[in-house]
Design a protein around this motif. Sequence first.
Motif, PDB file in Angstrom:
ATOM      1  N   THR A  23       0.835  -1.192   0.000  1.00  0.00           N
ATOM      2  CA  THR A  23       0.000   0.000   0.000  1.00  0.00           C
ATOM      3  C   THR A  23       0.869   1.240   0.000  1.00  0.00           C
ATOM      4  OG1 THR A  23      -1.703  -1.165   1.238  1.00  0.00           O
ATOM      5  CG2 THR A  23      -1.840   1.240   1.184  1.00  0.00           C
ATOM      6  N   LEU A  24       0.531   2.205  -0.822  1.00  0.00           N
ATOM      7  CA  LEU A  24       1.226   3.482  -0.883  1.00  0.00           C
ATOM      8  C   LEU A  24       0.195   4.595  -0.746  1.00  0.00           C
ATOM      9  CD1 LEU A  24       3.846   5.115  -1.502  1.00  0.00           C
ATOM     10  CD2 LEU A  24       3.151   5.061  -3.896  1.00  0.00           C
ATOM     11  N   VAL A  25       0.458   5.537   0.155  1.00  0.00           N
ATOM     12  CA  VAL A  25      -0.434   6.680   0.348  1.00  0.00           C
ATOM     13  C   VAL A  25       0.263   7.912  -0.192  1.00  0.00           C
ATOM     14  CG1 VAL A  25      -1.712   8.063   2.006  1.00  0.00           C
ATOM     15  CG2 VAL A  25      -1.424   5.603   2.400  1.00  0.00           C
ATOM     16  N   VAL A  26      -0.371   8.624  -1.115  1.00  0.00           N
ATOM     17  CA  VAL A  26       0.222   9.793  -1.755  1.00  0.00           C
ATOM     18  C   VAL A  26      -0.777  10.943  -1.722  1.00  0.00           C
ATOM     19  CG1 VAL A  26       1.618   8.358  -3.264  1.00  0.00           C
ATOM     20  CG2 VAL A  26      -0.608   9.135  -4.048  1.00  0.00           C
ATOM     21  N   THR A  27      -0.276  12.139  -1.996  1.00  0.00           N
ATOM     22  CA  THR A  27      -1.118  13.331  -2.079  1.00  0.00           C
ATOM     23  C   THR A  27      -1.189  13.797  -3.521  1.00  0.00           C
ATOM     24  OG1 THR A  27      -0.470  13.991   0.143  1.00  0.00           O
ATOM     25  CG2 THR A  27      -1.422  15.680  -1.263  1.00  0.00           C
ATOM     26  N   ILE A  28      -2.365  13.848  -4.085  1.00  0.00           N
ATOM     27  CA  ILE A  28      -2.558  14.275  -5.468  1.00  0.00           C
ATOM     28  C   ILE A  28      -3.628  15.361  -5.485  1.00  0.00           C
ATOM     29  CG2 ILE A  28      -3.201  13.570  -7.801  1.00  0.00           C
ATOM     30  CD1 ILE A  28      -2.299  10.776  -7.141  1.00  0.00           C
ATOM     31  N   GLY A  29      -3.265  16.540  -5.936  1.00  0.00           N
ATOM     32  CA  GLY A  29      -4.231  17.628  -6.044  1.00  0.00           C
ATOM     33  C   GLY A  29      -4.875  17.994  -4.723  1.00  0.00           C
ATOM     34  N   GLY A  30      -4.147  17.918  -3.624  1.00  0.00           N
ATOM     35  CA  GLY A  30      -4.676  18.273  -2.323  1.00  0.00           C
ATOM     36  C   GLY A  30      -5.430  17.159  -1.638  1.00  0.00           C
ATOM     37  N   GLU A  46       2.870  12.920   3.542  1.00  0.00           N
ATOM     38  CA  GLU A  46       3.817  13.728   2.781  1.00  0.00           C
ATOM     39  C   GLU A  46       3.452  13.724   1.310  1.00  0.00           C
ATOM     40  OE1 GLU A  46       7.647  12.033   3.088  1.00  0.00           O
ATOM     41  OE2 GLU A  46       6.966   9.998   2.680  1.00  0.00           O
ATOM     42  N   HIS A  47       3.987  14.695   0.569  1.00  0.00           N
ATOM     43  CA  HIS A  47       3.698  14.803  -0.852  1.00  0.00           C
ATOM     44  C   HIS A  47       4.364  13.675  -1.628  1.00  0.00           C
ATOM     45  CE1 HIS A  47       1.617  18.667  -0.767  1.00  0.00           C
ATOM     46  NE2 HIS A  47       2.500  19.040   0.151  1.00  0.00           N
ATOM     47  N   TYR A  48       3.702  13.261  -2.691  1.00  0.00           N
ATOM     48  CA  TYR A  48       4.181  12.154  -3.515  1.00  0.00           C
ATOM     49  C   TYR A  48       5.378  12.587  -4.351  1.00  0.00           C
ATOM     50  CZ  TYR A  48       4.257   8.819  -7.372  1.00  0.00           C
ATOM     51  OH  TYR A  48       4.639   7.909  -8.302  1.00  0.00           O
ATOM     52  N   THR A  49       6.368  11.709  -4.470  1.00  0.00           N
ATOM     53  CA  THR A  49       7.525  11.930  -5.338  1.00  0.00           C
ATOM     54  C   THR A  49       7.706  10.698  -6.212  1.00  0.00           C
ATOM     55  OG1 THR A  49       9.108  10.998  -3.755  1.00  0.00           O
ATOM     56  CG2 THR A  49       8.647  13.368  -3.599  1.00  0.00           C
ATOM     57  N   LEU A  50       8.361  10.887  -7.356  1.00  0.00           N
ATOM     58  CA  LEU A  50       8.622   9.771  -8.257  1.00  0.00           C
ATOM     59  C   LEU A  50       9.503   8.717  -7.581  1.00  0.00           C
ATOM     60  CD1 LEU A  50       9.219  11.548 -11.674  1.00  0.00           C
ATOM     61  CD2 LEU A  50       7.240  10.198 -10.989  1.00  0.00           C
ATOM     62  N   LYS A  51      10.465   9.173  -6.792  1.00  0.00           N
ATOM     63  CA  LYS A  51      11.336   8.233  -6.093  1.00  0.00           C
ATOM     64  C   LYS A  51      10.540   7.362  -5.136  1.00  0.00           C
ATOM     65  CE  LYS A  51      15.377   7.979  -3.059  1.00  0.00           C
ATOM     66  NZ  LYS A  51      16.416   8.749  -2.325  1.00  0.00           N
ATOM     67  N   GLN A  52       9.602   7.966  -4.425  1.00  0.00           N
ATOM     68  CA  GLN A  52       8.772   7.216  -3.487  1.00  0.00           C
ATOM     69  C   GLN A  52       7.944   6.156  -4.219  1.00  0.00           C
ATOM     70  OE1 GLN A  52       5.858   9.631  -1.555  1.00  0.00           O
ATOM     71  NE2 GLN A  52       5.362   8.115   0.006  1.00  0.00           N
ATOM     72  N   GLY A  53       7.389   6.534  -5.360  1.00  0.00           N
ATOM     73  CA  GLY A  53       6.606   5.577  -6.132  1.00  0.00           C
ATOM     74  C   GLY A  53       7.455   4.450  -6.692  1.00  0.00           C
ATOM     75  N   TYR A  54       8.661   4.783  -7.152  1.00  0.00           N
ATOM     76  CA  TYR A  54       9.546   3.745  -7.689  1.00  0.00           C
ATOM     77  C   TYR A  54       9.960   2.771  -6.596  1.00  0.00           C
ATOM     78  CZ  TYR A  54      13.744   1.561  -9.580  1.00  0.00           C
ATOM     79  OH  TYR A  54      14.690   0.659  -9.964  1.00  0.00           O
TER      80      TYR A  54
END
Length: 224
Positions: A3-10, A40-48
């Motif tokens: 599971t990954l929790v990210v912030t997209i568009g607020g 925290e805000h989503y980053t490409l590194k976090q997703g990878y």
Amino acid sequence: MKTLVVTIGGSCVKIMQIHNPSKKAELLYFSMILIHEEVEHYTLKQGYQWLKPDGDKVRWYPWMLNSWIIPRHTFLCWLVAQQRLLTQDRLRRMGIIQHNCCFLCGLEEESHEHLFFGCIYSKMCLQLVKDWCMCPLPDADCIKWWIEWRHTSAYRKKIVAVIMESLMSQLWHCRNLSRLDGLIWRPNVLCSKVKHDVVMRLGQCDIKSRNSRVIGWVNYLTTA
């Protein structure tokens, strides 16, 4: 389940990677659920980091991921690093054959360790390549030696990797030729094929080294 929790568009989005048990082949699909939590805000590194599988680092990683290596040589040497080539010792353990004898020297049992470079034939080929490239190539465990090789330039290490992987590829090709057709190249013929592979590959690579010794060595390899 990952599971990954990210912030997209607020808004906070939970992305879950789930195995679908209803399918014959366990296909992966992603479920996105809108939640409202402080993250925290989503980053490409976090997703990878989330998508890639967990695993241990392997020692052959820098050896294989060398952009100068000929692709077909990379695949074969990856099999060598995994000890997955269909050598005689593996075939006998599988029950496919009953005998085990090296197709190159005919004196000892064939295995990865024997073929690279415990065999008399492969040792002769290795010595010819050493004399040509003027480099202290190892007699065994070339991957470990290459990784631990210090006090040399990155360009020199890349070129030596090209030479070693070409030699290993040509040895395996010669071994298969002996097995299928009963023919074995003379060591100098195999060495000339290694030279051809290396010269052709170096001609395709962009060598930007400012080290005069490296440039001189490359010029020697391409003209010797």
